[in-house]
Motif scaffolding. Structure first.
Motif, PDB file in Angstrom:
ATOM      1  N   UNK A  49     -15.411  -1.882   7.436  1.00  0.00           N
ATOM      2  CA  UNK A  49     -14.713  -1.155   8.494  1.00  0.00           C
ATOM      3  C   UNK A  49     -13.379  -0.611   7.992  1.00  0.00           C
ATOM      4  N   UNK A  50     -12.815   0.299   8.789  1.00  0.00           N
ATOM      5  CA  UNK A  50     -11.460   0.807   8.559  1.00  0.00           C
ATOM      6  C   UNK A  50     -11.331   1.546   7.236  1.00  0.00           C
ATOM      7  N   UNK A  51     -12.412   2.271   6.856  1.00  0.00           N
ATOM      8  CA  UNK A  51     -12.405   3.108   5.653  1.00  0.00           C
ATOM      9  C   UNK A  51     -12.354   2.293   4.352  1.00  0.00           C
ATOM     10  N   UNK A  52     -12.735   1.038   4.412  1.00  0.00           N
ATOM     11  CA  UNK A  52     -12.699   0.182   3.228  1.00  0.00           C
ATOM     12  C   UNK A  52     -14.092   0.008   2.637  1.00  0.00           C
TER      13      UNK A  52
ATOM     14  N   UNK B  29       4.188  -6.970  -2.798  1.00  0.00           N
ATOM     15  CA  UNK B  29       3.026  -6.134  -3.088  1.00  0.00           C
ATOM     16  C   UNK B  29       2.021  -6.126  -1.943  1.00  0.00           C
ATOM     17  N   UNK B  30       1.881  -7.237  -1.245  1.00  0.00           N
ATOM     18  CA  UNK B  30       0.942  -7.271  -0.126  1.00  0.00           C
ATOM     19  C   UNK B  30       1.379  -6.317   0.977  1.00  0.00           C
ATOM     20  N   UNK B  31       2.659  -6.351   1.309  1.00  0.00           N
ATOM     21  CA  UNK B  31       3.167  -5.446   2.342  1.00  0.00           C
ATOM     22  C   UNK B  31       3.015  -3.994   1.909  1.00  0.00           C
ATOM     23  N   UNK B  32       3.335  -3.724   0.627  1.00  0.00           N
ATOM     24  CA  UNK B  32       3.265  -2.343   0.131  1.00  0.00           C
ATOM     25  C   UNK B  32       1.818  -1.844   0.093  1.00  0.00           C
ATOM     26  N   UNK B  33       0.876  -2.719  -0.261  1.00  0.00           N
ATOM     27  CA  UNK B  33      -0.535  -2.321  -0.280  1.00  0.00           C
ATOM     28  C   UNK B  33      -1.002  -1.938   1.108  1.00  0.00           C
ATOM     29  N   UNK B  34      -0.664  -2.748   2.099  1.00  0.00           N
ATOM     30  CA  UNK B  34      -1.073  -2.474   3.473  1.00  0.00           C
ATOM     31  C   UNK B  34      -0.454  -1.178   3.985  1.00  0.00           C
ATOM     32  N   UNK B  35       0.832  -0.976   3.668  1.00  0.00           N
ATOM     33  CA  UNK B  35       1.519   0.225   4.131  1.00  0.00           C
ATOM     34  C   UNK B  35       0.932   1.480   3.496  1.00  0.00           C
TER      35      UNK B  35
ATOM     36  N   UNK C 239      -4.830   6.566   5.239  1.00  0.00           N
ATOM     37  CA  UNK C 239      -5.708   6.801   6.382  1.00  0.00           C
ATOM     38  C   UNK C 239      -5.150   7.919   7.274  1.00  0.00           C
ATOM     39  N   UNK C 240      -3.840   7.898   7.471  1.00  0.00           N
ATOM     40  CA  UNK C 240      -3.212   8.890   8.337  1.00  0.00           C
ATOM     41  C   UNK C 240      -3.255  10.286   7.713  1.00  0.00           C
ATOM     42  N   UNK C 241      -2.963  10.382   6.435  1.00  0.00           N
ATOM     43  CA  UNK C 241      -2.828  11.691   5.795  1.00  0.00           C
ATOM     44  C   UNK C 241      -4.163  12.306   5.391  1.00  0.00           C
ATOM     45  N   UNK C 242      -5.143  11.475   5.018  1.00  0.00           N
ATOM     46  CA  UNK C 242      -6.430  12.008   4.568  1.00  0.00           C
ATOM     47  C   UNK C 242      -7.321  12.410   5.739  1.00  0.00           C
TER      48      UNK C 242
ATOM     49  N   UNK D 108     -13.923  12.669   3.552  1.00  0.00           N
ATOM     50  CA  UNK D 108     -14.828  11.541   3.314  1.00  0.00           C
ATOM     51  C   UNK D 108     -14.317  10.622   2.192  1.00  0.00           C
ATOM     52  N   UNK D 109     -13.497   9.663   2.572  1.00  0.00           N
ATOM     53  CA  UNK D 109     -12.884   8.790   1.570  1.00  0.00           C
ATOM     54  C   UNK D 109     -13.062   7.329   1.958  1.00  0.00           C
TER      55      UNK D 109
END
Length: 418
Positions: free
Chosen positions: A163-166, A312-318, A324-327, A331-332
């Protein structure tokens, strides 16, 4: 200039040469270049302060200062440092290590050059062995370290859409076959480039296969456990007598110190040390000197837990959310970010190759790494290899966000031009 086969191979072009050349050249040509390709760690002020204090202490002590600059260390590495690393690992995980199970290298890249060529290549009996990578894609820096051709084999991964484009790669054990000409098996954990963290069950199964085939199981822990701990999911460190665990101080914030740490049985450590004497003569002193107290006091645990992992965890999530917002409707998919300092993007049906996308982004002032470089040991024409890119999120947040915007613009343009 007439070059030997060695010269032709190692003085030629390769993915890792292109990456490192871009890091240097681009900075000189465009000081505003957004670097989302290389593996430079983020700058954490609290961590830098710890190393600064340690360096000040060394410089204030004539004996330590002389040891840092004025003498050769052993090709196996500083004895006190090796013993402290062994003691730390024993206390943390119940392993039975001594300083003789530890060797230091001038960076983990140099360690892999020696280790891989110890176990693969021309076996002197008319046959050649290979290093097997059971979970492609893998680190592009491996690709050209072999002294012979056909140095790597790899198993194509399974792909699970989430889910969530992952999505997430997995080891496809139904296709994994080491054959009779495998010298060692290697995984990075977390995986560079995808941030995939192999599960404890996957690691256990791979270890079992390696033991049955009587080949070493090499784990590249440059981003992983127990340090620098850039892992965002549950995982246990793994080591036994058949495992070679390669660690690094780079992602703690010391890439310039070029310090790798090899944990293995004593026979492998001795063989590595002999080879390292020829290749490097001696080990560098800066990394061990700066990190020695961290292992002695156990402070390396709190350093990773309190500063490195959360950053790094916070930066990865952000960064994943920005993508997700910009793309938008492109289809990614983003590989589930479980660790390391990269996001791995898959643009399904991308009309251009990832290499062409890399060139377009470079002209726009953004450096990424095209995905085909990472499918080491896979010679098939799988289209997926050319639909992926690796992006780093370690730079300043505002810079990363701007890089994401430019990537999204160029990817959208590529689909629109179909």
């Amino acid at each position: 200039m007439k070059l030997s086969r060695f010269g032709q191979k190692f003085a030629g072009e390769s993915g890792i040469v292109e990456l490192m050349d871009d890091l240097g050249t681009a900075l000189n040509e465009n000081p505003d270049m957004i670097f989302m390709g290389g593996g430079n760690p983020g700058r954490l002020q609290q961590v830098e302060a710890i190393f600064q204090q340690r360096l000040d202490d060394i410089m204030d002590d004539p004996r330590q200062r002389h040891s840092l600059f004025g003498i050769y260390q052993s090709p196996q590495g500083d004895k006190e440092f090796r013993e402290q690393v062994a003691s730390f690992l024993n206390k943390q995980f119940g392993w039975s290590l001594t300083g003789n199970n530890i060797a230091i290298s001038n960076g983990s890249q140099a360690a892999f050059f020696v280790l891989y060529n110890m176990f693969a290549g021309d076996m002197g009996n008319g046959e050649s062995n290979a290093i097997h990578l059971p979970l492609a894609p893998e680190y592009l820096g491996y690709a050209d370290v072999g002294l012979s051709d056909n140095f790597f084999t790899a198993t194509r991964p399974s792909i699970e859409l989430l889910d969530d484009r992952l999505f997430k790669y997995g080891v496809d054990f139904s296709q994994l076959d080491l054959g009779n000409h495998t010298g060692a098996m290697c995984v990075s954990r977390p995986t560079n480039p995808t941030g995939n963290v192999l599960t404890d069950d996957e690691i256990s199964h791979l270890d079992q296969i390696a033991r049955e085939k009587d080949v070493p199981f090499i784990i590249d822990g440059a981003y992983g456990l127990p340090f620098p701990g850039i892992i965002f999911t549950e995982a246990k460190p793994h080591w036994n007598d058949n495992t070679i665990l390669v660690l690094s101080l780079s992602k703690l914030g010391l890439p310039g110190a070029r310090t790798g740490i090899i944990v293995a049985n004593e026979d492998i450590i001795q063989a590595y040390t002999n080879a390292n004497t020829i290749v490097s003569l001696a080990c560098g002193t800066l990394g061990p000197a700066l990190a020695k107290e961290l292992f002695k006091t156990g402070e390396i645990v709190s350093l990773t837990r309190d500063y490195v992992t959360p950053f790094y965890q916070q930066r990865a999530q952000q960064t994943a959310q920005w993508l997700r917002e910009k793309l938008g409707d492109v289809p990614f998919h983003i590989h589930k970010p479980e660790g390391a300092i990269f996001l791995w993007l898959w643009f399904e049906g991308l009309p251009i190759t990832s290499q062409e996308l890399y060139q377009r982004l470079k002209k726009r002032g953004v450096l990424i790494v095209p995905g085909h470089n990472f499918f080491v040991g896979m010679d098939d024409d799988w289209a997926h290899k050319h639909e992926c890119i690796r992006v780093s999120y370690a730079q300043d947040a505002a810079i990363v966000k701007r890089g994401v915007e430019i990537i999204a613009e160029e990817v959208a343009a590529a689909y629109e031009d179909r």
